[in-house]
Design a protein around this motif. Structure first.
Motif, PDB file in Angstrom:
ATOM      1  N   PHE A 124     -30.936 -30.922   2.144  1.00  0.00           N
ATOM      2  CA  PHE A 124     -29.815 -31.557   2.843  1.00  0.00           C
ATOM      3  C   PHE A 124     -28.540 -30.811   2.490  1.00  0.00           C
ATOM      4  CE2 PHE A 124     -33.030 -34.769   2.133  1.00  0.00           C
ATOM      5  CZ  PHE A 124     -33.254 -35.163   3.429  1.00  0.00           C
ATOM      6  N   PRO A 125     -27.539 -30.885   3.299  1.00  0.00           N
ATOM      7  CA  PRO A 125     -27.418 -31.602   4.574  1.00  0.00           C
ATOM      8  C   PRO A 125     -28.243 -30.984   5.697  1.00  0.00           C
ATOM      9  CG  PRO A 125     -25.538 -30.174   4.242  1.00  0.00           C
ATOM     10  CD  PRO A 125     -26.341 -30.116   2.990  1.00  0.00           C
ATOM     11  N   GLN A 126     -28.472 -31.782   6.763  1.00  0.00           N
ATOM     12  CA  GLN A 126     -29.113 -31.284   7.974  1.00  0.00           C
ATOM     13  C   GLN A 126     -28.246 -31.696   9.148  1.00  0.00           C
ATOM     14  OE1 GLN A 126     -33.202 -32.428   8.401  1.00  0.00           O
ATOM     15  NE2 GLN A 126     -33.740 -31.894   6.294  1.00  0.00           N
ATOM     16  N   ILE A 127     -28.000 -30.737  10.033  1.00  0.00           N
ATOM     17  CA  ILE A 127     -27.136 -31.029  11.167  1.00  0.00           C
ATOM     18  C   ILE A 127     -27.939 -30.886  12.450  1.00  0.00           C
ATOM     19  CG2 ILE A 127     -25.087 -30.282  12.468  1.00  0.00           C
ATOM     20  CD1 ILE A 127     -25.404 -29.820   8.732  1.00  0.00           C
ATOM     21  N   PHE A 128     -27.933 -31.939  13.249  1.00  0.00           N
ATOM     22  CA  PHE A 128     -28.640 -31.945  14.527  1.00  0.00           C
ATOM     23  C   PHE A 128     -27.637 -31.892  15.657  1.00  0.00           C
ATOM     24  CE2 PHE A 128     -33.149 -32.894  13.753  1.00  0.00           C
ATOM     25  CZ  PHE A 128     -33.106 -33.117  12.394  1.00  0.00           C
ATOM     26  N   LEU A 187     -37.091 -43.923  14.681  1.00  0.00           N
ATOM     27  CA  LEU A 187     -35.668 -44.250  14.552  1.00  0.00           C
ATOM     28  C   LEU A 187     -34.842 -42.975  14.441  1.00  0.00           C
ATOM     29  CD1 LEU A 187     -35.753 -47.264  12.066  1.00  0.00           C
ATOM     30  CD2 LEU A 187     -35.327 -47.325  14.519  1.00  0.00           C
ATOM     31  N   ILE A 188     -35.335 -42.030  13.645  1.00  0.00           N
ATOM     32  CA  ILE A 188     -34.629 -40.757  13.498  1.00  0.00           C
ATOM     33  C   ILE A 188     -34.547 -40.059  14.852  1.00  0.00           C
ATOM     34  CG2 ILE A 188     -34.714 -38.469  12.437  1.00  0.00           C
ATOM     35  CD1 ILE A 188     -36.163 -39.709  10.076  1.00  0.00           C
ATOM     36  N   ASP A 189     -35.687 -40.022  15.515  1.00  0.00           N
ATOM     37  CA  ASP A 189     -35.781 -39.343  16.788  1.00  0.00           C
ATOM     38  C   ASP A 189     -34.776 -39.921  17.784  1.00  0.00           C
ATOM     39  OD1 ASP A 189     -37.346 -37.365  18.283  1.00  0.00           O
ATOM     40  OD2 ASP A 189     -37.779 -39.077  19.588  1.00  0.00           O
ATOM     41  N   ARG A 190     -34.719 -41.235  17.856  1.00  0.00           N
ATOM     42  CA  ARG A 190     -33.795 -41.884  18.770  1.00  0.00           C
ATOM     43  C   ARG A 190     -32.353 -41.554  18.382  1.00  0.00           C
ATOM     44  NH1 ARG A 190     -34.507 -48.103  18.793  1.00  0.00           N
ATOM     45  NH2 ARG A 190     -36.703 -47.598  19.048  1.00  0.00           N
ATOM     46  N   LEU A 191     -32.082 -41.631  17.083  1.00  0.00           N
ATOM     47  CA  LEU A 191     -30.720 -41.390  16.588  1.00  0.00           C
ATOM     48  C   LEU A 191     -30.218 -40.001  16.968  1.00  0.00           C
ATOM     49  CD1 LEU A 191     -28.577 -42.692  14.548  1.00  0.00           C
ATOM     50  CD2 LEU A 191     -29.559 -41.110  12.908  1.00  0.00           C
ATOM     51  N   VAL A 192     -31.046 -38.972  16.731  1.00  0.00           N
ATOM     52  CA  VAL A 192     -30.554 -37.615  16.984  1.00  0.00           C
ATOM     53  C   VAL A 192     -30.482 -37.315  18.481  1.00  0.00           C
ATOM     54  CG1 VAL A 192     -31.331 -36.710  14.778  1.00  0.00           C
ATOM     55  CG2 VAL A 192     -32.832 -36.534  16.750  1.00  0.00           C
ATOM     56  N   LYS A 193     -31.221 -38.082  19.287  1.00  0.00           N
ATOM     57  CA  LYS A 193     -31.149 -37.833  20.726  1.00  0.00           C
ATOM     58  C   LYS A 193     -30.023 -38.617  21.395  1.00  0.00           C
ATOM     59  CE  LYS A 193     -35.647 -35.922  21.145  1.00  0.00           C
ATOM     60  NZ  LYS A 193     -37.054 -36.179  20.973  1.00  0.00           N
ATOM     61  N   GLU A 194     -29.663 -39.740  20.787  1.00  0.00           N
ATOM     62  CA  GLU A 194     -28.596 -40.548  21.391  1.00  0.00           C
ATOM     63  C   GLU A 194     -27.209 -40.055  20.998  1.00  0.00           C
ATOM     64  OE1 GLU A 194     -29.457 -44.555  20.302  1.00  0.00           O
ATOM     65  OE2 GLU A 194     -31.015 -44.770  21.822  1.00  0.00           O
ATOM     66  N   ASN A 195     -27.112 -39.342  19.898  1.00  0.00           N
ATOM     67  CA  ASN A 195     -25.813 -38.835  19.453  1.00  0.00           C
ATOM     68  C   ASN A 195     -25.819 -37.321  19.545  1.00  0.00           C
ATOM     69  OD1 ASN A 195     -24.458 -41.364  18.140  1.00  0.00           O
ATOM     70  ND2 ASN A 195     -26.581 -41.354  17.452  1.00  0.00           N
ATOM     71  N   LYS A 196     -24.761 -36.785  20.121  1.00  0.00           N
ATOM     72  CA  LYS A 196     -24.748 -35.342  20.355  1.00  0.00           C
ATOM     73  C   LYS A 196     -24.821 -34.565  19.046  1.00  0.00           C
ATOM     74  CE  LYS A 196     -22.831 -31.833  23.243  1.00  0.00           C
ATOM     75  NZ  LYS A 196     -22.151 -30.854  22.420  1.00  0.00           N
ATOM     76  N   VAL A 197     -24.008 -34.955  18.092  1.00  0.00           N
ATOM     77  CA  VAL A 197     -24.007 -34.244  16.813  1.00  0.00           C
ATOM     78  C   VAL A 197     -24.213 -35.248  15.684  1.00  0.00           C
ATOM     79  CG1 VAL A 197     -22.741 -32.674  15.320  1.00  0.00           C
ATOM     80  CG2 VAL A 197     -22.343 -32.622  17.782  1.00  0.00           C
ATOM     81  N   VAL A 198     -25.264 -35.026  14.900  1.00  0.00           N
ATOM     82  CA  VAL A 198     -25.553 -35.912  13.778  1.00  0.00           C
ATOM     83  C   VAL A 198     -25.644 -35.078  12.513  1.00  0.00           C
ATOM     84  CG1 VAL A 198     -27.121 -37.659  12.846  1.00  0.00           C
ATOM     85  CG2 VAL A 198     -26.937 -37.367  15.322  1.00  0.00           C
TER      86      VAL A 198
END
Lengths: 285, 86
Positions: free
Chosen positions: A254-258, A187-198
């Protein structure tokens, strides 16, 4: 004056303010979404009055730099923006007046942003109530002398402040009771790849619970970055996220910015990139 | 902590500052932990050619024991000898 004022509903200038909780200000004219806190009469005296502040011109092209930081400091304060005809258009408060003005210039037509009056707070990190009181007294001063509120502060006018709701914090799961069919890593992997900046932060976007998270949100917003946030403290919807994310990103805090699916870093890295101007370069792509 | 960083990174400069007092009482600080927040400045030739994320990971990796036992946040400035001169 009272009747004119009563017909107006004003929007509070802070975007982070939750729109729903209105409390009263004078005769119910302003929607003022602060939890009631004890007024601090001393604090207002520290700010210049609207009529005492001297206007600073704003260059018409958004690409032209703002005046030197001495005149427009990146500090907390109250400000009023005037149009080319010299009419007050909007009164705002900000934790970083300079950055807020940059934001307005990008968004608002140039003929509405001709000059600005600013009163910077004495303290580095004034209490929120101090700033809102200063905003109130500028507002009162203007309404008293002209009989009406600045157009940009009237509720429903989204020229200056964005539409009320910021993007909500993303949730990884529908709730704790739901059995996950895919591992959290995925889920994390999908989230950070589908959104440019997380940004994975502690607390919500509008009310970060940790100073470093708050700083990161502030920096990203000041750069006009389109980003989504995930609250790692939300045990109901993001249960287990903190531990899983630490392993996923190989980063202990944290925080972590992708950005683009890759870890950009934590607060230190983002702050130092912002200072060096690397952040603007990165997000212009 | 100092020793670990010093020896593993062959640090040519190392400053560690305990700023836990600034965060005393905030939610994540456990009752019994009193060394929770540090500022670290380190200059090491091993950072050469590494991006910031990798540099910070090196420091975090060295301090993983501490992070698991109460250390909550570190602010890191990681430079190579070349960068620290400029």
């Amino acid at each position: 004056m009272a009747s004119t004022a009563a017909s107006l509903r004003l929007a509070f200038p802070l975007r982070s303010a939750p729109a729903a909780t209105a409390s009263s200000f004078s005769s119910t004219t302003l929607s003022f979404p602060l939890r009631r806190c004890a007024p601090r009469p001393l604090a207002v005296a520290a700010f210049k009055k609207l009529s005492e502040a001297s206007p600073v011109p704003i260059p018409p092209e958004p690409t032209q730099p703002l005046l030197h930081e001495d005149a427009l400091a990146p500090k907390p304060g109250v400000y009023g923006v005037y149009d080319a005809a010299g009419d007050l258009q909007f009164v705002g408060i900000s934790r970083n007046v300079r950055a807020s003005l940059e934001g307005h210039r990008r968004k608002v037509p140039a003929d509405l942003c001709a000059s600005v009056k600013v009163a910077i707070a004495d303290e580095e990190t004034p209490d929120r109530a101090v700033l809102t009181n200063a905003w109130k007294s500028w507002m009162e001063e203007h309404i008293e002398s002209t009989g009406k509120a600045p157009p940009g502060n009237v509720a429903g006018n989204y020229t200056w402040v964005g539409a009320p709701q910021r993007p909500p914090d993303l949730r990884l799961t529908p709730g704790r009771h739901v059995q996950l069919t895919v591992p959290l890593e995925q889920l994390i992997d999908r989230l950070v790849k589908e959104n440019k900046v997380v940004a994975f932060i502690k607390g919500s976007r509008s009310a970060p619970q940790c100073g470093f998270s708050q700083r990161v949100v502030g920096i990203l917003e000041a750069h006009g970055v389109d980003f989504v946030t995930v609250d790692v403290l939300d045990e109901e919807h993001n249960h287990g996220l903190r531990e899983t994310l630490k392993t996923y990103s190989n980063w202990p805090t944290f925080p972590q910015i992708f950005v683009g699916g890759e870890l950009l870093g934590g607060c230190d890295i983002v702050s130092s990139m912002a200072e060096k101007g690397e952040l603007s370069a990165l997000f212009q792509k | 902590m100092r020793q670990k960083l010093q020896s593993a990174l062959e640090a040519s400069a190392l400053e560690i500052e305990d700023v836990s007092y600034q965060h005393a009482g905030h939610a994540a600080v456990k009752d019994n932990a009193n060394e929770t927040h540090f500022n670290i400045k380190v200059v090491s030739p091993k950072f050469e050619g590494q991006n910031l994320v990798k540099r910070h990971r090196m420091v975090y990796g060295l301090l993983s024991d501490e992070l698991n036992s109460g250390l909550h946040a570190i602010s890191i400035v990681a430079k190579t000898p070349k960068e620290s001169e400029s």
